[in-house]
Write an enzyme that holds these catalytic residues in place. Sequence first.
Site: not given
Lengths: 446, 446
Positions: A422-423, A388, A171, A240
Amino acid sequence: MEFPCIDKIESRQRDLLAGPEPTYEKVVTGYSVYSHTEPFVCDHGGLLSRFDIAYESWGTLNSDKSNAILIHTGLSGSSHAHSHAKNTNPGWWEKFIGPGLAIDTNKYFVMCTNVIGGCYGSTGPGSVDPATGKRYATTFPLLTVNDMVRAQFHLLDHLGIQKLHASVGSSMGGMQSLCAAALHSERVGRLITISACARSHPYSIALRFAQRQVLMADPNFNRGFYYDSVPPHIGMKLAREIATVTYRSGPEWELRFGRRRRAPDTPPALCPDFLIETYLDHQSERFCLQYDANSLLYVSKAMDMFDISESVTQRLELQRSKAISELSANPDMQGSAANGTVCMHVNEQPQSKTGQSDLETDAEIMDDLVKGVKNAMQPTLVLGVQSDILFPVKQQKEIADILRRAGNKRVTYYELDAMYGHDTFLIDVANVGAAIKGHLENSIEP
Amino acid sequence: MEFPCIDKIESRQRDLLAGPEPTYEKVVTGYSVYSHTEPFVCDHGGLLSRFDIAYESWGTLNSDKSNAILIHTGLSGSSHAHSHAKNTNPGWWEKFIGPGLAIDTNKYFVMCTNVIGGCYGSTGPGSVDPATGKRYATTFPLLTVNDMVRAQFHLLDHLGIQKLHASVGSSMGGMQSLCAAALHSERVGRLITISACARSHPYSIALRFAQRQVLMADPNFNRGFYYDSVPPHIGMKLAREIATVTYRSGPEWELRFGRRRRAPDTPPALCPDFLIETYLDHQSERFCLQYDANSLLYVSKAMDMFDISESVTQRLELQRSKAISELSANPDMQGSAANGTVCMHVNEQPQSKTGQSDLETDAEIMDDLVKGVKNAMQPTLVLGVQSDILFPVKQQKEIADILRRAGNKRVTYYELDAMYGHDTFLIDVANVGAAIKGHLENSIEP
């Protein structure tokens, strides 16, 4: 209609107002600190008269200091990538780092820093400005990813590490890693970049913009000057929530939550109701008093501005040189420079073609990117994840392509079909870990 | 650091506080109104003692009333799909409707309504509750997509239209269209559903949840009771910013905005800076006083709950029957029912397997969906767009699949490679229009 989620936010607001002191001071321990006591001029002309950088390390530096690996973090990462005696909590890459693991502490001296601009021990907007004795807040100078990397290399200088065995990041960490390899190429032996990009995409910029707008709309934000009052916990929570949506993927949530509800036998509600909603609520609740809002703004903006193109790099270098010259000529400016006002004094250069003009073509953009990585000839691993949406595989392919077109003959490009979005780099130890280990340990012919 | 975007929000807040009256009353003209004066019991047990439905029409109803096409809108759509003498502004589907166009007003009597729950002339949370003389706000009963469609069929009854030539809708309109075809199958001749779904995906739910949370966090929201004060314009603006990100696509923005900045020769800023950011800011600025926040909450929640599965439909029908029985037995309840409190009295049934239990399998979910559309045997067009992240093509394929598995032999499925994401149905007249025209006008063998 009941609104328990609003009740909860209001209750926390009351507690924070009544409490002994705001809780944005993070309890983070066990890191080392390198204090850089020389002035540090930022790419956009701002000045830090000094800075601290928090770091942690695992394994042993060998006698010729050739076995160091620097791990770069994502936006909200601390230096605590792995547990150790001074902090036994699991780190954010706990299962990737250790004896025999992907990043093998039997072989390597592994380091991780909190970036400047962050809030876990490094100098950032929450730090006290020596020039005023007050916290910087939004007088902190604007940062670039290049600035973060340059600060890290001052730490390496301090430790006497001339050349890294490898620079590794995911990232925003992948942006730093690419930046290190391209702009400080002689100091990076191998490059690993995971779920990153060579230049931020307008879609990712849009997503981060929405988060920043939500945060800045919190009345507690007070243009960044909230340190003596209640922090913008509502804005942080909402930011968040949006971020979490972009960090994971639809397929994962379909499997994990489907359309299940928290309390299936109650009427539908506007507060968290579906399981996916309670998940988002919980994730953001944990974050809202844990990370400093100003750090989020500065670091996320640095991500937006990231572009490894030669013209962009040259422009930043020119701005910085001008700022340094002005400071040398007029030492009195250092006070105001520390307040970020130097930004205003530096007459920024007209925009380069790349990414900034209607006249640019795809070929010109690519050419500029290729020139931007012309010195990055290290053996390189680029890893992308098909699910992602924040850093799609197209951007990973772009990193590999520009490196290859620049003449790098040792670029490995993997695409994972993992479902965690993405994680994935935080979760998929088997696939991500093996790719890293293979690249770090494989003997690679020049 | 300057914050012009915060200055602007604060200035509008002051203007709204000082102004003659809040501006959430939309200036919308030229629609017709059908007033349904019988009680209307909602799927979740709430009651409207009466309701209005705003509608507009184009073309001429033929003598046997067989040429009517009902167009269903997306979340924030008004009945103004096309211009006409009473309102000459372009409608949201201006180029799709008209003489010789995709939806040919030389051939068809074309209608469009504002859904109940909306704020463009139909009864919604901003309407006055006859039982109290005050606006419903969040005492408005919870709505389902099925409720919206049932209200539309009351309008068709009023106009004497027994059977539609076609039901046409995109996004939430596609949900309504599918619902009409499946649950009122004898009244729908052809079905067109574009960029919709058979059941909302947890990823879309997450995105809408984030929008609702942002809106409800606005201090002006006041749990929905803002009609006598300043509306939650900040929350609405932020919610729209998030929504706009999900309505378009990365490839379009790459082409349209790239990494260009608003004012390339100024330092980077946290307020709108990149062109993509000014675009989002402008889009949301227009929306923030134009649409009623409570309508957004109710209609978006109805989208989340949409699931055409048989078990879900049966459950809603059962709840509604129970509420009707209770109301018949005790007419005094109608006052409180209108306040939505009947929801609380109805003892909701335990959740069905579909989408609600850990024990369900993909096969069970599909089977339940197939049963849910078992009566939808109309010639059907399902249209999906590959760049749509909010209603991805996987969900369009699912609609086509369940209809085919239910025995519908006349399902056409098209996938477009258009780059405009979810909003393609508003923009791509050539491709979307031709598919619609072909399906509406082609003679289809039984």
